[in-house]
Design an enzyme around this catalytic site. Structure first.
Site, PDB file in Angstrom:
ATOM      1  N   ARG A   1      75.612 155.948  67.654  1.00 32.96           N
ATOM      2  CA  ARG A   1      76.439 154.759  67.453  1.00 32.96           C
ATOM      3  C   ARG A   1      77.709 155.149  66.691  1.00 32.96           C
ATOM      4  O   ARG A   1      77.725 156.153  65.970  1.00 32.96           O
ATOM      5  CB  ARG A   1      75.675 153.698  66.650  1.00 32.96           C
TER       6      ARG A   1
ATOM      7  N   TYR B   1      68.208 150.611  80.205  1.00 29.29           N
ATOM      8  CA  TYR B   1      68.961 151.715  80.789  1.00 29.29           C
ATOM      9  C   TYR B   1      68.287 152.300  82.029  1.00 29.29           C
ATOM     10  O   TYR B   1      68.760 153.291  82.576  1.00 29.29           O
ATOM     11  CB  TYR B   1      69.139 152.832  79.761  1.00 29.29           C
TER      12      TYR B   1
ATOM     13  N   LYS C   1      70.272 152.877  61.649  1.00 27.35           N
ATOM     14  CA  LYS C   1      70.129 151.533  61.095  1.00 27.35           C
ATOM     15  C   LYS C   1      68.958 151.471  60.123  1.00 27.35           C
ATOM     16  O   LYS C   1      67.945 152.138  60.317  1.00 27.35           O
ATOM     17  CB  LYS C   1      69.887 150.522  62.222  1.00 27.35           C
TER      18      LYS C   1
ATOM     19  N   HIS D   1      65.868 153.821  68.946  1.00 23.17           N
ATOM     20  CA  HIS D   1      65.383 152.463  69.185  1.00 23.17           C
ATOM     21  C   HIS D   1      63.980 152.290  68.615  1.00 23.17           C
ATOM     22  O   HIS D   1      63.127 153.153  68.789  1.00 23.17           O
ATOM     23  CB  HIS D   1      65.322 152.167  70.693  1.00 23.17           C
TER      24      HIS D   1
ATOM     25  N   ARG E   1      77.480 155.589  74.551  1.00 20.27           N
ATOM     26  CA  ARG E   1      76.038 155.578  74.250  1.00 20.27           C
ATOM     27  C   ARG E   1      75.255 155.148  75.492  1.00 20.27           C
ATOM     28  O   ARG E   1      74.243 155.746  75.853  1.00 20.27           O
ATOM     29  CB  ARG E   1      75.781 154.623  73.087  1.00 20.27           C
TER      30      ARG E   1
ATOM     31  N   HIS F   1      80.175 152.351  72.263  1.00 17.10           N
ATOM     32  CA  HIS F   1      78.855 151.970  72.763  1.00 17.10           C
ATOM     33  C   HIS F   1      78.717 152.228  74.256  1.00 17.10           C
ATOM     34  O   HIS F   1      77.612 152.448  74.751  1.00 17.10           O
ATOM     35  CB  HIS F   1      78.566 150.495  72.441  1.00 17.10           C
TER      36      HIS F   1
END
Length: 302
Positions: A149, A281, A173, A272, A249, A246
């Protein structure tokens, strides 16, 4: 609601300390809570325990009346569901009225990605004899090589990159960390930039910083600065598509899966928590679909 301020502050502490939520998550939760508080006052609800299924339905209608998207409404309901779960745990209410509300899931759009030809044009625009060109190439190669990211890219430090085994330590994150490998192209671009361009940029600021990517003044690049750099690269490459960090990504994930990587591996590389986040995806291009079909079906070729 008599205890609104007290409860909202306690909920904020719970999100920050126990759930390790980001500042943006906390901000959205508290905004959603404020929206519900204003509604409750208009409905003369004096305490959080006075809220029932009927009042929640009226609140839901008020959100749709404001022409909010289904995604936003779902987020608000999810925030309040979590808030009431917290109140239950603390013994402030005996039930969670938001548990009874079910919202139809909005279909997730297929993420946009770049085709190989578009990527090649991007990779060719930077002047590798120029410090900023070297930096820009290193940023581009890093995004495509790792799928990180933009928030993770601008926080990257020198000690996070291990050239001996070709991996980066990514600070994701919620203070979560993961190791992501990178390939030869990214290695060359990064080494060129670190050994040449970065040293030149650092001389301008005389700073003692271990941040990898620096701006033209020799100070750490911001996430906004990285986005601007990508925009300028797209303009140079004369691409008609909009490219943001993004999208690179998305491109990383799509190309990995198209070339046979398994879903769990891509999930781990992207950082994730849920596999469902990675499953968006699993679309493939028409060319890839045809290629796989022609190779795999016994009667596809003579």
């Amino acid at each position: 609601m008599y205890h609104f301020k007290e409860y909202s502050e306690a909920f904020m502490e719970y999100l920050q300390i126990e759930k390790n939520a980001s500042q943006y998550t906390v901000k959205y939760y508290l905004n959603d809570l404020e929206t519900f508080y204003q509604f409750s006052k208009s409905e003369a609800l004096e305490d959080f325990s006075d809220v029932d299924y009927r009042s929640v339905r009226v609140f839901l209608t008020s959100l749709y009346d404001r022409k909010l998207s289904r995604r936003t409404v779902s987020r608000v309901i999810s925030s309040l569901r979590s808030f009431y779960r917290f109140l239950e745990r603390e013994g402030n209410v005996t039930s969670n009225p938001f548990l009874q509300i079910t919202l139809p899931k909005a279909t997730k759009p297929i993420p946009g990605f770049l085709y190989q030809e578009e990527l090649e044009k991007l990779f060719e625009v930077n002047d590798m004899s120029d410090p900023l060109g070297q930096r820009n190439q290193a940023i581009l190669e890093t995004f495509y090589a790792t799928g990180i990211r933009v928030s993770e890219c601008h926080k990257l430090t020198l000690k996070d990159i291990d050239f001996t085994i070709g991996t980066m330590l990514i600070h994701g994150k919620g203070s979560k960390e993961r190791y992501v490998p990178f390939g030869r192209f990214a290695e060359i671009a990064l080494e060129t930039y670190l050994n040449e361009g970065r040293k030149t940029l650092l001389e301008k600021s005389k700073l003692s910083t271990d941040t990898v990517f620096l701006n033209a003044k020799g100070t750490p690049l911001t996430a906004r600065g990285i986005r601007l750099i990508l925009t300028k690269m797209v303009e140079k490459a004369s691409l008609t598509v909009h490219v943001h960090p993004h999208k690179l990504r998305h491109t990383f994930a799509t190309h990995m899966l198209n070339e046979g990587a398994d879903l769990r591996t891509v999930q781990e590389l992207l950082g994730h928590e849920s596999l469902s986040s990675t499953q968006i995806y699993t679309h493939v291009t028409k060319d890839q679909l045809r290629s796989v079909y022609m190779k795999a079906h016994p009667r596809a070729n003579n």
